[in-house]
Design an enzyme around this catalytic site. Structure first.
Site, PDB file in Angstrom:
ATOM      1  N   GLY A  94       1.043  -1.337  -0.113  1.00 42.35           N
ATOM      2  CA  GLY A  94      -0.035   0.123  -0.059  1.00 42.35           C
ATOM      3  C   GLY A  94       0.833   1.401  -0.053  1.00 42.35           C
ATOM      4  N   ALA A  95       2.093   1.055  -0.591  1.00 43.28           N
ATOM      5  CA  ALA A  95       3.241   2.060  -0.272  1.00 43.28           C
ATOM      6  C   ALA A  95       2.783   3.425  -1.042  1.00 43.28           C
ATOM      7  CB  ALA A  95       4.575   1.658  -1.299  1.00 43.28           C
ATOM      8  N   MET A 134      -1.295   6.331   3.836  1.00 43.45           N
ATOM      9  CA  MET A 134      -0.522   5.868   5.104  1.00 43.45           C
ATOM     10  C   MET A 134       0.619   5.244   4.706  1.00 43.45           C
ATOM     11  SD  MET A 134      -1.927   6.337   7.962  1.00 43.45           S
ATOM     12  CE  MET A 134      -1.367   5.241   9.175  1.00 43.45           C
ATOM     13  N   THR A 188      -4.157  -1.869   8.379  1.00 44.74           N
ATOM     14  CA  THR A 188      -5.259  -1.797   7.677  1.00 44.74           C
ATOM     15  C   THR A 188      -6.701  -2.313   8.325  1.00 44.74           C
ATOM     16  OG1 THR A 188      -4.118  -2.399   5.562  1.00 44.74           O
ATOM     17  CG2 THR A 188      -6.522  -2.386   5.403  1.00 44.74           C
ATOM     18  N   ALA A 205      -2.832  -3.418  14.865  1.00 44.55           N
ATOM     19  CA  ALA A 205      -3.252  -2.226  15.699  1.00 44.55           C
ATOM     20  C   ALA A 205      -4.380  -1.454  14.913  1.00 44.55           C
ATOM     21  CB  ALA A 205      -2.325  -1.487  16.155  1.00 44.55           C
ATOM     22  N   ASN A 230      -5.209   1.161  15.914  1.00 45.75           N
ATOM     23  CA  ASN A 230      -4.523   2.727  15.772  1.00 45.75           C
ATOM     24  C   ASN A 230      -3.247   2.670  16.470  1.00 45.75           C
ATOM     25  OD1 ASN A 230      -4.368   5.367  16.367  1.00 45.75           O
ATOM     26  ND2 ASN A 230      -6.540   5.755  16.177  1.00 45.75           N
ATOM     27  N   HIS A 264     -13.663  10.830  10.533  1.00 46.46           N
ATOM     28  CA  HIS A 264     -12.411  10.548   9.700  1.00 46.46           C
ATOM     29  C   HIS A 264     -12.561  11.276   8.369  1.00 46.46           C
ATOM     30  CE1 HIS A 264     -11.577   7.092  12.318  1.00 46.46           C
ATOM     31  NE2 HIS A 264     -10.425   7.278  11.868  1.00 46.46           N
ATOM     32  N   HIS A 265     -11.510  11.365   7.506  1.00 49.63           N
ATOM     33  CA  HIS A 265     -11.765  11.780   6.238  1.00 49.63           C
ATOM     34  C   HIS A 265     -12.730  11.047   5.148  1.00 49.63           C
ATOM     35  CE1 HIS A 265      -9.366   8.439   4.334  1.00 49.63           C
ATOM     36  NE2 HIS A 265      -8.816   8.561   5.545  1.00 49.63           N
ATOM     37  N   LYS A 307     -12.210   7.345   3.535  1.00 43.29           N
ATOM     38  CA  LYS A 307     -12.124   6.137   4.325  1.00 43.29           C
ATOM     39  C   LYS A 307     -13.280   5.051   4.026  1.00 43.29           C
ATOM     40  CE  LYS A 307     -11.986   4.502   9.263  1.00 43.29           C
ATOM     41  NZ  LYS A 307     -10.946   3.448   8.969  1.00 43.29           N
ATOM     42  N   THR A 344     -10.867   1.860  15.444  1.00 45.87           N
ATOM     43  CA  THR A 344     -10.660   2.311  16.634  1.00 45.87           C
ATOM     44  C   THR A 344     -11.979   2.363  17.592  1.00 45.87           C
ATOM     45  OG1 THR A 344      -8.920   3.533  15.659  1.00 45.87           O
ATOM     46  CG2 THR A 344      -9.865   4.428  17.810  1.00 45.87           C
TER      47      THR A 344
END
Ligand code: NAD
Length: 263
Positions: free
Chosen positions: A8-9, A13, A97, A122, A124, A152-153, A156, A163
């Site tokens: 996902g480079a 994120m 993710t 995680a 978050n 969120h933006h 998403k 979270t």
């Protein structure tokens, strides 16, 4: 040096992770995977060319770069297959993710165990968000009426956020399921009261301008308590991601939650 590839480079994120891995002395960026292949990662993060070109072939990158760790910040629909592929090649996996189901996590745990390796997830990676969740679970013991608002933006893909779901899960450990609000309340428009988790309502806001934010609001007699966390920049997640890349080397099976590797 711990050899890291980023899946996902080219994403929001992923680019931040490329930068964080590149800047850390104990981590070596050896590969990058994204559907938008072809660019040198140095060009993506605004430094000199680093000789690592983004590929759309995860299996090929694992075979040629021989990474110790794969970091995944892709999409809910692809992270499961990416994780299983990496783990089945003995590559330790750090997953940011969101959107994995409990069944997915169980399957990832099984693949990690079977291949004598480890996965870390995680919802978050920001330390402030971890503290917010811990404090919310503590507050719920004393103020059990609670609602969660996550913001969120608008790009998403999953709702509620990982979270928010993790916060609800932690609160469920400290307070019993209960009816909140009036027993006869009526939603005049479906969804008006948000998602319901054991009586806790979760509301998801999606707007341009936001990064990742959450309020946990507790109501009591004549008072309210609001615990709020704001990630105003994606750098907020990077210290957690870097720690996870280092700690996952000594983990076994599946470990979930930043707090597990910080304590
Ligand atoms: P994004 O859409 O900006 O980036 C996703 C990238 O993945 C894109 O560049 C896309 O081309 C790439 N991609 C899609 N399919 C792929 C595949 N099969 N293989 C390789 N790459 C592929 O998304 P984002 O904002 O960077 O968020 C990514 C994920 O991270 C989301 O699930 C988001 O909820 C999550 N997230 C987690 C945290 C955390 O702390 N855990 C923080 C922020 C975001």
């Amino acid at each position: 040096m711990i050899k890291v590839i980023v899946c996902g480079a080219c994403g929001r994120m992923g680019q931040a992770v490329l930068n964080a891995v590149h800047e850390d002395r104990e981590l070596e960026l050896v590969g990058a995977v994204d559907m938008k292949a072809g660019q040198d990662v140095g060009e993506i993060i605004g430094v000199e060319k680093l000789g690592v070109v983004v590929s759309d072939d995860l299996a090929g990158v694992i075979a040629s770069a021989k990474p110790d760790v794969m970091v995944d910040f892709t999409r809910p629909a692809v992270v499961f297959n990416n994780a299983c592929l990496a783990l089945s090649h003995g590559v330790r996996t750090v997953i940011g993710t969101t959107g994995l189901s409990d069944e997915d996590k169980k399957a990832i745990s099984d693949v990690a165990e079977k291949n004598h390796t480890a996965a870390f997830i995680a919802s978050n990676f920001a330390i402030g968000a971890v503290l917010m969740m811990k404090m919310a679970a503590e507050a719920a013991k004393y103020m059990p009426h609670v609602e969660i608002i996550e913001l969120h933006h608008d790009q998403k893909l999953d709702a509620p956020s990982g979270t928010a779901l993790e916060t609800a899960r932690m609160i469920k450990e400290t307070r019993a399921a209960m009816q909140q609000g009036h027993p006869d309340e009526v939603e005049k428009i479906a969804g008006a009261r948000g998602a319901d988790v054991d009586g806790m309502h979760i509301h998801s806001v999606r707007l341009p301008g936001y990064v990742a934010h959450q309020e946990v609001i507790f109501g009591g007699l004549g008072q309210t308590l609001t615990i709020r966390h704001d990630s105003i920049d994606r750098t907020s997640f990077m210290p957690g991601v870097v720690i996870a890349c280092k700690k996952v080397i000594d983990l076994h099976g599946l470990v979930c939650g930043l707090e597990k590797i910080l304590d």
